[in-house]
Design a protein around this motif. Structure first.
Motif, PDB file in Angstrom:
ATOM      1  N   ASN A   1       1.347 -39.304   0.179  1.00 32.95           N
ATOM      2  CA  ASN A   1       2.013 -38.123  -0.375  1.00 32.95           C
ATOM      3  C   ASN A   1       1.184 -37.390  -1.415  1.00 32.95           C
ATOM      4  O   ASN A   1       1.671 -36.482  -2.078  1.00 32.95           O
ATOM      5  N   GLN A   2      -0.076 -37.791  -1.574  1.00 30.51           N
ATOM      6  CA  GLN A   2      -0.965 -37.135  -2.525  1.00 30.51           C
ATOM      7  C   GLN A   2      -2.080 -36.435  -1.771  1.00 30.51           C
ATOM      8  O   GLN A   2      -2.626 -36.963  -0.812  1.00 30.51           O
ATOM      9  N   LEU A   3      -2.408 -35.214  -2.197  1.00 32.07           N
ATOM     10  CA  LEU A   3      -3.446 -34.433  -1.545  1.00 32.07           C
ATOM     11  C   LEU A   3      -4.805 -35.101  -1.754  1.00 32.07           C
ATOM     12  O   LEU A   3      -5.277 -35.221  -2.875  1.00 32.07           O
ATOM     13  N   GLN A   4      -5.405 -35.526  -0.662  1.00 26.24           N
ATOM     14  CA  GLN A   4      -6.684 -36.223  -0.743  1.00 26.24           C
ATOM     15  C   GLN A   4      -7.830 -35.221  -0.584  1.00 26.24           C
ATOM     16  O   GLN A   4      -7.957 -34.567   0.443  1.00 26.24           O
ATOM     17  N   VAL A   5      -8.640 -35.135  -1.616  1.00 27.28           N
ATOM     18  CA  VAL A   5      -9.774 -34.212  -1.620  1.00 27.28           C
ATOM     19  C   VAL A   5     -11.047 -35.031  -1.786  1.00 27.28           C
ATOM     20  O   VAL A   5     -11.202 -35.747  -2.769  1.00 27.28           O
ATOM     21  N   THR A   6     -11.917 -34.928  -0.822  1.00 32.64           N
ATOM     22  CA  THR A   6     -13.190 -35.646  -0.889  1.00 32.64           C
ATOM     23  C   THR A   6     -14.333 -34.647  -0.996  1.00 32.64           C
ATOM     24  O   THR A   6     -14.420 -33.696  -0.216  1.00 32.64           O
ATOM     25  N   VAL A   7     -15.205 -34.889  -1.951  1.00 30.11           N
ATOM     26  CA  VAL A   7     -16.401 -34.059  -2.126  1.00 30.11           C
ATOM     27  C   VAL A   7     -17.606 -34.880  -1.662  1.00 30.11           C
ATOM     28  O   VAL A   7     -17.960 -35.885  -2.279  1.00 30.11           O
ATOM     29  N   VAL A   8     -18.196 -34.460  -0.568  1.00 31.54           N
ATOM     30  CA  VAL A   8     -19.396 -35.118  -0.041  1.00 31.54           C
ATOM     31  C   VAL A   8     -20.611 -34.449  -0.684  1.00 31.54           C
ATOM     32  O   VAL A   8     -20.759 -33.225  -0.630  1.00 31.54           O
TER      33      VAL A   8
END
Length: 314
Positions: free
Chosen positions: A101-108
């Motif tokens: 339920n949490q917005l997952q943001v990945t920075v590669v």
């Protein structure tokens, strides 16, 4: 008669002693010359061994220094409780285990040089921009494009000819506007596919660190993951860890300067840019890859099976 024989005997003894003496002198000088040659050989061997040992120590010191700096950066990142730093091997596992339920943001992160190059490409507004890890995918996509621009170099075992290397300087020398750009890179593209479980995948280098942080700050309750890809996505690199720290500090509205890391970067992974192969690694790339804020926009990656589309964030 007897006296004559005695004289002859004495004469022979004297000659014998004389010959023995001369032979002793010759033997002594031969041994002396041989000893000096052996000593010189030993000195030369010792010198070569010392030089070899010295070079080994220098190399070990360089890598040890980089490892120490990477460890220091990792410790600095632990103060940001809203951000996690992931290892390459367990990246996908950690993302999958996060709360749904949490917005997952990945920075590669691939600062040297994939996503610096990406920023320079997108700055010129290409018609399309796709990135992958395989030359066979590039070849397939290129067959359906009119006048595509191929960036990168073939992996081992592949023989596809690329137009320019993975270099922001080489991109800046061309007109990319309106063209279909196809980019093969190892670490950066691999990181995108490892992040497939994220809701939003961003790619970054120093050039767009500020814009990436600004984009993330506008999101509501994001779970932020920073993924520095390192050397060929196998071992950590100082530049990607420092870039991760830069993004983390900027997300938290803090200031950071990277100048103190530049000497280590110049001697380490940045040394490629000062080699003889200036076509593949132009020295201008070193400055471009470390220049924060130019070009400045966040970049999103959207996975499409065996490639990803890169585009400016709206």
């Amino acid at each position: 008669m007897i006296f004559s024989k005695k004289i002859t005997l004495v004469y022979n003894v004297i000659n014998l002693l004389k010959n023995i003496f001369l032979l002793s002198i010759v033997f002594f000088f031969c041994k002396l010359v041989n000893l000096q040659a052996m000593q010189q050989s030993a000195i030369t061997a010792e010198k070569h061994q010392w030089q070899k040992s010295s070079r080994t120590i220098d190399l070990e010191a360089r890598f040890l220094r980089e490892e120490e700096l990477i460890h220091t950066v990792e410790l600095a990142l632990t103060q940001y409780k809203n951000i996690q730093l992931v290892n390459l091997q367990d990246h996908a596992v950690k993302l999958a285990a996060d709360l749904p339920n949490q917005l997952q943001v990945t920075v590669v992160i691939d600062a040297f040089r994939a996503f610096t190059t990406a920023a320079y490409v997108l700055e010129q507004h290409p018609n399309s921009y796709r990135i992958t890890t395989k030359s066979e995918v590039i070849a397939r996509l290129a067959s359906a494009c009119k006048h595509p621009l191929l960036i990168g170099k073939s992996e081992r075992g592949a023989a596809l000819a690329y137009d320019i290397p993975n270099s922001p300087t080489r991109v800046a020398e061309l007109s990319v506007t309106g063209r279909s750009v196809l980019h093969r890179t190892e670490a950066g593209a691999k990181g995108i596919f490892l992040a497939q479980n994220a809701d939003i995948i961003l790619v970054a280098g120093f050039v767009n660190a500020e814009a990436t942080a600004e984009y993330i700050r506008k999101l509501v309750n994001p779970k932020i993951t920073l993924a520095p890809m390192g050397h060929e996505a196998t071992t950590p690199s100082l530049e990607d860890h420092v870039c991760a720290l830069s993004i983390a500090t900027l997300i938290n509205n803090e200031k950071i300067t990277i100048e103190k890391f530049i000497p280590a970067l110049r001697k380490g992974s940045g040394s490629y840019f000062f080699s003889q192969d200036q076509w593949q690694y132009p020295h201008e790339d070193f400055k471009r890859c470390l220049e924060m804020g130019q070009p400045s926009f966040a970049i999103q990656a959207i996975i499409k099976k065996d490639y990803a589309i890169l585009r400016r964030c709206q």
